[in-house]
Scaffold this active site. Structure first.
Site, PDB file in Angstrom:
ATOM      1  N   ASP A  24       0.789  -1.077  -0.118  1.00 54.17           N
ATOM      2  CA  ASP A  24      -0.093  -0.095   0.022  1.00 54.17           C
ATOM      3  C   ASP A  24       0.779   1.332  -0.015  1.00 54.17           C
ATOM      4  O   ASP A  24       0.594   2.389  -0.553  1.00 54.17           O
ATOM      5  CB  ASP A  24      -0.918  -0.177   1.431  1.00 54.17           C
ATOM      6  CG  ASP A  24      -1.889   1.001   1.251  1.00 54.17           C
ATOM      7  OD1 ASP A  24      -2.795   1.314   0.380  1.00 54.17           O
ATOM      8  OD2 ASP A  24      -1.830   1.776   2.158  1.00 54.17           O
TER       9      ASP A  24
ATOM     10  N   LYS B 176       1.419   4.282  -2.950  1.00 55.03           N
ATOM     11  CA  LYS B 176       1.541   5.924  -2.461  1.00 55.03           C
ATOM     12  C   LYS B 176       2.871   6.349  -3.127  1.00 55.03           C
ATOM     13  O   LYS B 176       2.931   7.665  -3.745  1.00 55.03           O
ATOM     14  CB  LYS B 176       1.375   5.861  -1.040  1.00 55.03           C
ATOM     15  CG  LYS B 176       0.029   5.596  -0.573  1.00 55.03           C
ATOM     16  CD  LYS B 176      -0.097   5.753   0.737  1.00 55.03           C
ATOM     17  CE  LYS B 176      -1.661   5.161   1.352  1.00 55.03           C
ATOM     18  NZ  LYS B 176      -1.515   5.052   2.778  1.00 55.03           N
TER      19      LYS B 176
END
Ligand code: ADP
Ligand code: ASP
Ligand code: MG
Length: 831
Positions: A692, A696
């Site tokens: 995750d 980003k």
């Protein structure tokens, strides 16, 4: 009584539609009359003129049964509505006798039509006049019962016209003398005359009319000859609006327009007032007010010689039932006086030419005419230019039927470059083909002819393009935590947004992985609230099986709205949907990282399309939730700063776990607590693997111009890779305690060096991107971060010694939804 105290009122067919609306008319008349001298002009009951016309046409076709049925309806409509308005039995008797007498006159006319198979203009005028005769007489009778100041005054005694092929022409001089002679004595006696609109008398004594919708004109004539203080035209809308409210539900009222603008608007299709209404009013500078019978306290629209506020465009009008007449040929240049011959012919044939458009090479001329006169116009032209057609000078002479005229009107357009660009761009964005165009030299309007099937969408799109609609339409993909919270925030803040930005956020629809809900006018407040507070989407009434994302986008394209925002609050692979949405002209706001972090080619397509199409693609909420991380980075780049390094923590979950490790808690326990508090993804491996955070970091890298594929990020998971071999989440969690000891060693080692562990993103243009667990000094900005907060430290040429630090809550539905809402607001400000 002084002249200037007189007010002229006019109630249209929409106000005379039913017993209850006539009761409203009566109430308004009494109230206004208690403060002014009043003359009232009334139309026929709504729909009656059309019914009379239909009866005449049925008679011409010899359809006796239809004629009988039509007459019965006329009788019933008048008798039922007016009888119910009086309590006097004598009046009811009078009303029914009056209706019967007039219907027997109508019958005589109809018999004539049936017998002669002829329905001339004069007979038509006579027939149609009964609508106003009945309404005005019956209204006067029921009002006089209660209040004997009201009386009837037949316009045919003094409103005098000359017949002409183009319709009747008012003899103003005679009308003024005769009108004053009839009306003023009544007013002097303290009476309040009720005058039938629309009807008048020809010089030869026959009944005539002022043309369809002519009661407005009657009112203006009365107002002018009596030098009335104002003319109040009562209808069923609050005033002249920025578009026909039947086409654009969010159309707004115009407070003030000039006579010229109002004339242009009505000529081009805004049928609120009859175009000729302005002529007598302008001559004597009498203000006209458009008011609403059903909302009489609303000030309505004031029409005077001033334009009031002058935005670029005031209203979008449309007119239907039109036909384009096309005349084309390479030899047309050589036909002498071709244009004047065409016009003479149209005048002779009594064809109403609404617009002309001529190519400067004179190879083509096209005329916009009413559908009704298209047959005779074509025949006459073929006849007139027979030899030119035979010689091939005119190659094409034909009709394009079922077209409509859409126009923008407003004095503010004068001398403003770019207005027509905006107009045609709006049509282009909806893929509406323009058949002909015209701009008046007064620069009060720009008009385009489109296919009739497109006119509604054309009006809506133009209305939005000129900022007359302040609606921003949202379609939401994803109805999980973030999606629901967003709907709730939209619901709770709608009023505030409308006030501060003058923008209405409307949610056209919502979809999740199983179902979808769509509403052309936007979900209701109640629907938003119930979704926002947890009602499953499939419980929302008419939910139907879900089409694919692409089908939804095509469906939205079919709504022809100009400013639609596709909001992505899913975690799905929706890059193709984002790309298609941009292609179709939608803005996109995404909290979903995947479309921006999959293949580089998708990323490039998205960025190229948004630039090419001038659309918004906002993605602040893809990292750091609502924190202004992306916008700060973009501002730094756009203002010419050079970014040297971006470092920080972008995972609320891992931030929380690291804080717990600082406190001496074993890793497995920290993870369990994070799960209990709802900080982790449904599958905590997403967090602990660093995937995750890597996404980003890839978004930031790409923003910095490091155009890499996902696999180029140097990613080290929080814990050893071997833990990710377990098949199920349960197995993974059950074995996580094996990682506690090594993690504990790391924590202890860090503590010795006055450091802490943090899961860090570290990006350096030129060197690429690293994501992994690192030791940082505990009093540094990153080291002192606690709990699920996010932080980014921007080291740039400008912020070199003291890097720019942004820190705050970076996870959770409410801040993420707020980030999405913030992106929506950026678009709202932009439109
Ligand atoms: P009346 O019977 O009172 O004369 P009309 O039906 O002639 O009323 O005109 C009022 C109608 O005009 C409204 O109901 C509305 O639907 C329509 N209309 C069309 N364009 C506009 C506009 N720009 N502003 C307001 N109303 C409009
Ligand atoms: N009754 C007439 C019509 O319908 C005139 C009017 O209403 O203004 O055209
Ligand atoms: Mg009208």
């Amino acid at each position: 009584m002084a002249d200037h105290e007189i007010l002229t009122l006019k109630f249209g067919g929409t106000s005379m539609g039913s017993r209850s609306s006539i009761a409203r008319v009566i109430k308004i008349m009494r109230e206004v009359r208690s403060r002014n001298d009043v003359v009232t002009v009334v139309s026929a009951m709504g729909g009656i003129t059309d019914s009379l016309l239909d009866i005449g046409q049925q008679a011409l076709l010899g359809r006796r049964l239809q004629v009988e049925a039509g007459m019965d309806r006329l009788r019933k409509q008048h008798s039922e509505n007016f009888s119910a308005l009086t309590s006097s039995a004598a009046s009811r008797g009078w009303i029914n006798r009056f209706i019967e007498n007039n219907l027997s006159d109508v019958k005589c006319l109809i018999d004539g039509i049936l017998l002669l198979h002829e329905f001339s203009e004069r007979t038509r005028d006579k027939l149609l006049s009964y609508g106003e005769i009945l309404s005005s007489k019956l209204l006067a009778r029921v009002m006089r019962d209660e209040d004997d100041v009201f009386c009837h005054c037949d316009a045919r005694k003094w409103l005098i016209v000359d017949w002409s092929p183009q319709g009747s022409i008012v003899d103003m001089a005679k009308t003024e003398i005769q009108g004053r002679r009839h009306l003023l004595p009544l007013l002097r006696k303290g009476l309040s005359p009720i005058v039938p609109g629309f009807i008048c008398r020809a010089q030869d004594g026959q009944t005539a009319t002022l043309g369809r919708n002519g009661s407005d004109y009657s009112a203006a004539i009365v107002g002018a000859i009596l030098r009335s203080k104002e003319i109040w035209i009562y209808t069923d809308v609050d005033g002249i609006m920025t578009a026909d409210p039947n086409l654009v539900s969010e159309a707004a009222i115009l407070r003030q327009v000039s006579y010229q603008e109002a004339a242009e608007m009505s000529y081009l299709g805004a049928k609120v007032v009859h175009p000729k209404t302005m002529i007598p009013a302008v001559l004597h500078k009498i203000p006209i007010r458009i008011k609403n019978t059903f909302n009489p306290d609303c000030p309505g629209t004031l029409i005077t010689d001033r334009s009031g506020r002058t935005p670029l465009v005031k209203t979008v009008t449309s007119a239907r039932d039109l036909t384009l007449l096309n005349i084309q040929g390479n030899g047309m240049v050589s036909i002498p006086r071709i244009t004047s011959r065409i016009f003479e012919l149209m005048a002779r044939e009594n064809v109403d030419v609404i617009m002309i458009s001529q190519s400067s090479s004179e190879h083509s001329i096209c005329l916009l005419i009413t559908a009704r006169s298209s047959g005779s116009a074509l025949r006459a032209l073929r006849e007139e230019f027979r030899s030119e057609i035979e010689r091939g000078l005119i190659e094409k002479l034909d009709l394009t039927r079922n077209v409509a005229l859409v126009s923008v009107v407003g004095a503010g357009m004068k001398g403003q470059p770019g207005t027509s660009g905006k107009f045609f761009d709006a049509l282009g964005r909806c893929r509406i083909n323009v058949l002909a165009i015209a701009q008046g030299s007064s620069e009060l309007n720009i008009s385009a002819v489109v296919r009739e099937k497109d006119y509604k969408h054309a009006v809506q799109a133009i209305h939005t393009a000129f900022g007359l609609t302040k609606d921003l339409y949202v379609f939401l993909f994803g109805c999980g935590n973030v999606g629901r919270t967003l709907l709730k925030q939209i619901h709770d803040n709608r009023k505030l947004l409308a006030q501060s930005l003058q923008v209405n956020l409307k949610v056209l629809g919502v979809t999740n992985s199983r179902t979808w809900k769509f509403s052309h006018d936007g979900l209701t407040s109640q629907e938003l609230q119930s979704l926002g507070t947890g009602t499953p989407l499939d419980h929302l009434g008419d939910c139907s099986p879900k089409p694919s994302s692409e089908e939804i986008i095509e469906h939205l394209t079919g709504t022809y709205r100009s400013d639609i925002v596709l909001v992505d609050a899913t975690a799905a692979e929706l890059a193709p949907a984002h790309i298609l949405a941009l292609r179709r002209g939608f803005h996109v706001v995404t909290a979903n990282k995947k479309p921006l972090t999959s293949r580089l080619s998708d990323y490039a397509d998205i960025q190229r399309l948004r630039r090419q199409k001038g659309l918004n693609y906002q993605y602040e909420a893809t990292f750091g939730a609502g924190l202004p991380l992306l916008s700060t980075l973009q501002d730094l780049i756009n203002t010419g700063d050079k970014v040297i390094r971006v470092q920080g923590c972008l995972s609320g979950t891992l931030g929380f776990i690291c804080s717990k490790l600082d406190e001496g808690r074993p890793l497995s326990q920290a993870v369990a607590e994070a799960i209990r508090l709802g900080y982790t993804e449904p599958d905590p491996r997403e967090d602990l693997s660093g995937a995750d955070v890597a996404r980003k970091s890839l978004i930031i890298s790409r923003e910095l111009g490091i155009f890499s594929e996902p696999k180029e990020t140097r990613l080290k998971p929080m814990i050893s890779k071997k833990f990710f071999r377990y098949r199920s989440v349960d197995d993974f969690l059950a074995n996580l305690w094996h990682a506690d000891a090594s993690m504990n060693d790391l924590v202890r080692q860090a503590r010795k060096e006055k450091k802490v562990l943090r899961y860090i993103v570290d990006i350096r243009p030129g060197e690429g991107c690293e994501v992994g667990l690192k030791m940082v000094t505990s009093d540094s900005p990153i080291g002192s971060l606690r709990g699920p907060d996010n932080i980014l430290v921007f080291q740039t040429q400008r912020y070199y010694e003291h890097p720019l630090v942004i820190q705050g809550p970076g996870a959770g539905a409410s801040v993420t939804a707020a980030g999405v809402l913030g992106d929506l607001l950026k678009i709202a400000k932009w439109i």
